[in-house]
Design a protein around this motif. Structure first.
Motif, short mmCIF file in Angstrom:
data_model
loop_
_atom_site.label_atom_id
_atom_site.label_comp_id
_atom_site.label_asym_id
_atom_site.label_seq_id
_atom_site.Cartn_x
_atom_site.Cartn_y
_atom_site.Cartn_z
N ARG A 1 0.67 -0.98 -0.06
CA ARG A 1 -0.27 -0.42 0.17
C ARG A 1 1.08 1.97 0.41
NH1 ARG A 1 -2.35 -3.81 3.24
NH2 ARG A 1 -4.46 -4.33 2.90
N GLU B 1 -4.68 -4.32 -6.15
CA GLU B 1 -5.62 -3.18 -5.69
C GLU B 1 -5.51 -2.44 -7.06
OE1 GLU B 1 -5.19 -1.30 -1.84
OE2 GLU B 1 -6.05 -2.79 -1.04
N GLN B 2 -4.61 -1.82 -7.93
CA GLN B 2 -4.63 -1.20 -8.62
C GLN B 2 -3.90 -2.08 -10.40
OE1 GLN B 2 -5.96 1.58 -9.50
NE2 GLN B 2 -6.81 1.51 -7.30
N ARG C 1 -2.78 9.70 -5.40
CA ARG C 1 -3.38 9.36 -5.57
C ARG C 1 -4.79 8.77 -4.43
NH1 ARG C 1 -6.68 4.99 -9.58
NH2 ARG C 1 -8.62 4.70 -9.46
N TRP C 2 -3.31 8.27 -3.54
CA TRP C 2 -4.04 7.77 -2.30
C TRP C 2 -4.42 9.21 -1.38
CZ3 TRP C 2 -0.70 8.49 1.81
CH2 TRP C 2 -0.96 8.27 3.31
N GLU C 3 -3.16 9.92 -1.68
CA GLU C 3 -3.19 11.35 -0.64
C GLU C 3 -4.51 12.29 -1.05
OE1 GLU C 3 -3.17 15.02 -0.18
OE2 GLU C 3 -2.59 14.91 -1.50
N ARG C 4 -4.95 11.85 -2.12
CA ARG C 4 -6.45 12.91 -2.77
C ARG C 4 -6.95 12.40 -2.78
NH1 ARG C 4 -4.11 15.21 -9.10
NH2 ARG C 4 -2.45 16.99 -7.93
N THR C 5 -7.38 11.34 -2.14
CA THR C 5 -8.75 10.40 -1.44
C THR C 5 -8.87 10.92 -0.19
OG1 THR C 5 -7.91 7.88 -3.48
CG2 THR C 5 -9.51 7.71 -1.21
N ASN C 6 -8.00 10.67 0.53
CA ASN C 6 -8.19 11.17 1.80
C ASN C 6 -8.33 12.70 2.20
OD1 ASN C 6 -8.40 8.49 2.76
ND2 ASN C 6 -6.19 8.43 2.15
N THR D 1 -10.05 15.64 1.04
CA THR D 1 -10.48 16.28 1.95
C THR D 1 -11.46 15.82 3.01
OG1 THR D 1 -12.21 15.99 -0.22
CG2 THR D 1 -13.45 16.68 1.36
N ASP D 2 -11.46 14.47 3.74
CA ASP D 2 -10.89 14.49 4.90
C ASP D 2 -10.62 15.17 5.98
OD1 ASP D 2 -14.10 13.18 4.98
OD2 ASP D 2 -13.39 10.86 4.67
#
Length: 570
Positions: free
Chosen positions: A390, A403-404, A450-455, A457-458
């Motif tokens: 990950r 996962e990708q 991509r992982w950083e941007r997924t989180n 907002t929260d």
């Protein structure tokens, strides 16, 4: 022309990566929330948590006394603690690479030395160094150990052992993998004894001085961090060693550790078999030539190579042993714990790779190319068996996550292409794998973003809500409680609220809120009917009492301390 185009693409990729990770320096909350918040909380508020272990029951001391000392030292000179930790961590990482490069400089021509430097810089481990983590500092101390070995191992063995022991002690107080470097020094001494030096006095002198310097180093660091050295001959191993030392590892834990070891070893074969096997082959060939012609002594660049190789092997073993206590998460590959050693090994083996390149050994090239592909096959089997790299747990290896699937396919194609080019073409091997690592860096960095941007907002919402909550709390003198089901979010809130909370719950418990005036609830229900909403945000709700306190508030152990008011509270 092709070379200029290739170096131009490398420069563009390097500039893009620098911009991406420079921007992360200014994040309000930790990106690697679990690990970074643990280090920061225990460094800044260790006394509070020692007196009140019920506050954060899911968190445990990190065993990183040296990193905690650095964190507390920074609080005396800056209020921008997290950004400076990230900047200094990245600087330390690149400093460790520079020290390792300096250890082999005399054995390399200018072109090969530059190629080794570029290859090490291309490997995308820097994302973990540029964080509030001890990874960069660990590489800096390891680079110092490599350089000291190159300069002192042969001519001044006792001085080398003393410095090595002190550095191993410091590494042990940075990360739980620190003792692996001590094992590597012992293996290097054994190899030196068996291969040629054959002097038991020097061997036992090395071991004794190394052990004494190690114990002195860890005891002095314990004293410097205000921790009682009640057991001066213990190894100060952190809590993750407890199950191993107590013999409490479950069968499922051993299976999990074995799976992790196979996955890590396969990854290392894929990414580092070429420098490892080439260095061992070169030393074996020189040793055979010396048999019957005179005594064999390890050359300085051979000792540094063996030290890094033994460190990598020992780190894999230690990490696998530690993962036996993480049976609840058996899919981890633990890349953050060992991938930093891969570019160091390529640097240490650069003189040997250059020799074989110039000799033009066809069978060597075919064997090296095949080794990388065999490692890829082993890693693929582990991935199909459930191992998942990950973005928060691996550097280049994160590109291989199933996962990708598209990314995993591209990453596998990069390794196959590099292996084929190594076996079938006459291009310099260092250049081939420089291109491979740069391609993996681009791919893994894209997944990391991509992982950083997924989180994002929260994370941004939580940061803004906690900032508002902190402003409300500053205006209220009573006790503060946090209600959060997620222990990581509770730890982040405790850190952001500067240790003001005196109670931390996973659900509202009226009996434990009798002395509380303000409740900071993260994704939790209201604490009761006699509370009013003072602030409601996307992630955090702040409640205050509508009536007076039912009991006198208990003083927080940390007082109203913040980053600057409680330095040294670890």
């Amino acid at each position: 022309m092709r070379a200029r185009a290739a170096y131009g693409l490398l420069a563009v990729a390097a500039a893009a990566a620098a911009l991406i990770y420079a921007d992360r320096v200014f994040l309000d909350l930790p990106l690697y929330a679990g690990a970074e918040s643990s280090h920061l909380v225990y460094a800044l508020y260790g006394k509070t948590l020692a007196a009140r272990p019920d506050l954060l029951p899911h968190a445990q001391p990190m065993g990183d006394a040296l990193f905690g000392l650095l964190i507390r030292a920074l609080t005396y000179v800056t209020q921008n603690l997290a950004p400076w930790l990230r900047v200094l961590g990245a600087t330390a990482y690149f400093g460790g690479l520079a020290l390792t490069l300096a250890s082999v400089r005399v054995s390399l021509d200018r072109e090969t030395w530059i190629g080794a430097a570029l290859l090490a810089l291309a490997y995308p481990y820097y994302r973990f160094a540029a964080a509030a983590l001890p990874e960069g500092w660990y590489v800096l101390l390891l680079g110092a150990a490599v350089l000291a070995t190159a300069r002192l191992y042969g001519p001044r063995p006792i001085a080398h052992a003393a410095l090595a022991g002190a550095l191993v002690g410091a590494l042990t107080m940075l990360k739980p993998q620190g003792p692996a470097v001590g094992v590597a020094f012992l293996l290097l001494a054994v190899a030196d004894l068996l291969l040629g030096r054959r002097d038991l006095r020097i061997f036992f002198g090395r071991v004794a001085v190394l052990a004494a310097a190690f114990l002195a180093s860890v005891n002095l660091l314990q004293l410097a961090t205000n921790q009682a050295a009640s057991a001066p001959f213990s190894f100060y191993l952190e809590h993750r060693y407890d199950a191993l030392l107590a013999g409490a590892v479950t069968p499922h834990g051993w299976v999990s550790g074995a799976r992790g070891l196979v996955a890590m070893a396969s990854a290392c074969v894929m990414l580092a078999a070429i420098p490892a096997l080439t260095g061992l082959l070169r030393i074996e060939m020189r040793w055979r030539w010396h048999r019957g012609r005179g005594r064999f002594f390890l050359a300085p660049h051979e000792t540094t190579f063996l030290l890094v190789l033994f460190s990598l092997a020992s780190t894999l073993a230690v990490t696998a042993a530690l993962s036996t206590g993480e049976a609840a998460n058996p899919s981890r590959i633990w890349g953050r714990q060992f991938e930093a050693l891969i570019p160091l090994l390529w640097i240490a083996a650069a003189p040997f790779i250059g020799e074989f390149d110039r000799a033009g050994g066809r069978w060597w090239r075919m064997a090296m190319g095949l080794a990388a592909v065999v490692g890829l096959a082993g890693l693929a089997a582990c991935l199909l068996g459930g191992i998942t790299p990950r973005a928060w747990d691996a550097a280049a290896l994160s590109a291989f996550s199933l996962e990708q699937p598209w990314a995993a396919g591209l990453a596998a194609a990069i390794i196959v292409a590099a292996g084929a080019a190594t076996a079938l073409r006459s291009w310099p091997v260092m250049n081939i794998w420089l291109a491979a690592f740069a391609a993996l860096a681009v791919l893994s960095t894209a997944l990391d973003v991509r992982w950083e941007r997924t989180n994002a907002t929260d994370r941004n919402a939580l940061s803004q809500d906690l900032t508002t909550a902190a402003a409300i709390i500053e205006q209220r003198p009573g006790g503060v409680a946090i209600i959060a089901q997620d222990p990581i979010q509770a730890r982040l809130a405790y850190l952001r609220l500067r240790a003001r909370p005196i109670t931390i719950l996973t659900a509202p418990e009226p009996a434990r809120l009798v002395e509380i005036d303000t409740v900071v609830a993260i994704g939790s229900q209201a604490p009761g009917a006699d509370w009013r909403v003072a602030f409601g945000g996307p992630k955090v709700t702040v409640y205050t009492r509508q009536t007076g306190l039912l009991a006198s508030p208990r003083a927080s152990v940390a007082g109203a301390g913040g980053l600057l008011s409680e330095p040294g509270s670890g």
